[in-house]
Design an enzyme around this catalytic site. Structure first.
Site, PDB file in Angstrom:
ATOM      1  CB  SER A   1      -4.433  10.880 -19.284  1.00 54.01           C
ATOM      2  OG  SER A   1      -4.653  11.851 -20.276  1.00 54.01           O
TER       3      SER A   1
ATOM      4  CB  SER B   1      -4.818  10.083 -23.232  1.00 51.71           C
ATOM      5  OG  SER B   1      -3.822   9.951 -22.241  1.00 51.71           O
TER       6      SER B   1
ATOM      7  CE  LYS C   1      -1.762   6.775 -22.226  1.00 50.52           C
ATOM      8  NZ  LYS C   1      -2.020   8.007 -21.444  1.00 50.52           N
TER       9      LYS C   1
END
Lengths: 97, 475
Positions: free
Chosen positions: B175, B151, B76
């Protein structure tokens, strides 16, 4: 406890953010709606409850006090938007009102 | 492409020469190119990936390769990777290059994993739909009109769409687990402090965790085994023995399972409810003891979560001022204007909203009413879990109240968006681990996720029940 547009502007100033009038008009009711929802916590009596700041409570995490290098000046300046050989460059601070 | 179910099988294929690692990474790179419309990646490290594949291939031949040899991993874009971009999907960090590598990422590399690229996400990990990214929306590969969740949307999609083997995401309030549920993959949020946060861009420091997305329980367990542990660069990481999660998967134990009634109340989609309860019934038939339990603080979790995390975020994001790194606005007359304009132009809408909320709840006169109050309720929420875990080993709940919603459906209503995190934020408030495992699809063919929660540092139990469901129930 509704927050007014003026108060939202004041918070923006504290947070170093700027909003247009249109944005403030969208934002103020949204913030009020969210804060209104947060008032829900007042249903709970927490008089005798200790605040919890970390879910895994640890005490006295020490490391040895040894000198070690971190990053070089060159590395520190690598991502700077404005710089000279040794410094970050920002607008003049002293005497600025 | 030769088929493998997990890394163990992949490594055997690589060792026997039945699978060529360079072909394998080229296959992933081609998939990324072919499925560019998903927008899962902010950056793809094409040449480096091929170079690493050649080097690891050699190590495998020489028998000197690490545990993750040849595992292709996406990370990420909130995790630091030296000399690579780190943007947090924000314009304010658009041209930022990391000076060092996050501990979790370094541990993967040390075991010969291959980092293929950095995945798209909500800006600074703030969002539940991946609609708040300076790099644009990420699409759900199962149905492109739906959000992938957030997210860590790009990390979930990269695994679901077969753009890599495994990915790393971060979980501050769901997330990892929520996008895993929306995309139909496994996603684990570890105990707070289990994995070092060094090199993870801080959003809410007392909530943030790093964990894996995977196509199997085995791979999630293997990655956790590698990235866990105390790190002197993160004083909140915890010194505790790290079990061999992967090899302990062969153990068999019939845990006592709790079903918290608040997680099955109004607001839960019926098909999800039925799907979860079907699994629970199956477990009962197999002799697992299942007990109805209660977590009465559940209705206060969202309010508590959004007070505390916005407060921490407003403080953490104060460092973005246009002075030392990141975006600086072109127009300013003095220092204050430089700060104002850089932040105003650099941050996106949701990030600003949260900075504003956080600044408000921390401001003089409101600190006690909101922030301190929420810290107290946080303790009550944690005690709720302590109590329940004195009665049962694990909890089973839905991961999300609905399946993946439509793009744009909630983007104009922040409170509705926040409420969609109802089943996931509690784990971050209490610091406990949780996994989302895919258990099937609904009538619209959208994935359903089942969440398993355990006490702090008992990820091993989560993995054991997960692999049982994977191998014996959902297959």
């Amino acid at each position: 406890m509704a927050v007014t547009k003026d108060e939202v502007e004041k918070i923006a100033k504290l947070a170093k953010l700027k909003f247009s009038d249109k944005e403030l008009e969208d934002f103020t009711p949204q913030i009020n709606e969210i804060l209104g929802y947060m008032e829900k916590l007042n249903e709970l009596d927490t008089e005798k409850v200790e605040p919890l700041s970390h879910p895994v409570e640890q005490k006295n995490v020490f490391r040895e006090d040894k000198l070690k290098s971190s990053i070089t000046t060159e590395e520190a300046l690598k991502n700077a938007p404005s710089k000279d050989e040794h410094h970050f460059k920002v607008p003049k601070v002293i005497g600025d009102k | 492409m030769t088929f493998y179910k997990n890394h163990k099988e992949k490594l055997e294929l690589l060792q026997s020469g039945k699978l060529n690692l360079v072909d394998n990474v080229n296959h992933f790179l081609k998939n990324i190119e072919d499925q560019k419309d998903l927008n899962a990646f902010n950056f793809v490290f094409e040449e480096e990936t091929i170079k690493s594949a050649k080097a690891v291939e050699q190590k495998i031949k020489n028998n000197t390769a690490g545990k993750l040899a040849g595992m292709v991993i996406a990370i990420k874009d909130v995790l630091a990777y030296k000399d690579h971009p780190l943007t947090c999907s924000s314009n304010i960090l658009k041209n930022f290059t990391s000076l060092y590598t996050a501990t979790a990422v370094q541990k993967l590399i040390d075991e010969d994993a291959i980092i293929i690229g950095k995945t798209n996400c909500d800006e600074f990990a703030m969002g539940s739909s991946n609609e708040n990214s300076a790099f644009g929306n990420v699409l759900n590969p199962v149905n492109k009109t739906r959000v992938p969740g957030g997210s860590s949307g790009g990390s979930a999609v990269s695994v679901a769409a077969n753009l890599c083997d495994v990915s790393l995401g971060t979980d501050t309030g769901g997330s990892i687990r929520q996008p895993a549920a929306f995309c139909g993959v496994y996603g684990l949020k570890p105990t707070y402090g289990r994995v070092s946060r060094y090199g993870l861009t801080a959003f809410a420091s007392s909530f943030d965790t790093i964990g894996p997305f995977a196509k199997s329980v085995e791979d999630a367990a293997l990655v956790m085994e590698v990235i866990s542990g105390k790190d002197e660069n993160d004083s909140t990481s915890v010194k505790k023995e790290i079990p061999n999660y992967l090899s302990s998967l062969s153990k068999s134990k019939k845990f006592k399972i709790g079903i918290p009634k608040e997680y099955f109340a109004e607001g839960l989609d019926e098909e999800i409810r039925d799907a979860i309860l079907d699994i629970v019934d199956e477990l009962k038939l197999e002799g697992y003891e299942v007990k109805d339990v209660s977590l009465p603080m559940t209705e206060y979790t969202i309010a508590t979560y959004y007070i505390l995390t916005t407060a921490e975020a407003s403080s953490n994001l104060a460092r973005f001022d246009g002075a030392r790194y990141g975006f600086r606005a072109a127009d300013y007359k003095n220092l204050n204007e430089m700060y104002l304009n850089s932040r105003t132009q650099g941050f996106g809408k949701e990030v600003k909203r949260r900075i504003m909320l956080g600044t408000y709840v921390l401001s003089s006169g409101y600190y006690d009413a909101y922030y301190r109050k929420a810290q107290k309720v946080r303790r009550l929420i944690k005690e709720d879990f302590d109590k329940v875990f004195s009665e049962v080993d694990l909890l089973i709940t839905p991961t999300t109240p609905t399946v993946a919603f439509k793009i744009g459906e909630k983007s104009d209503d922040p409170l509705q968006m926040y409420l969609s995190d109802i089943y996931t934020t509690s784990a971050n408030l209490a610091g406990i681990p949780g996994i989302s495992i895919p258990i099937g699809k609904n009538s619209e063919n959208l994935p359903i996720g089942l969440q398993i929660l355990s006490p702090q540092f008992e990820e091993e139990k989560i993995f054991l029940l997960s692999i049982h469901i994977q191998n014996e129930i959902t297959k």
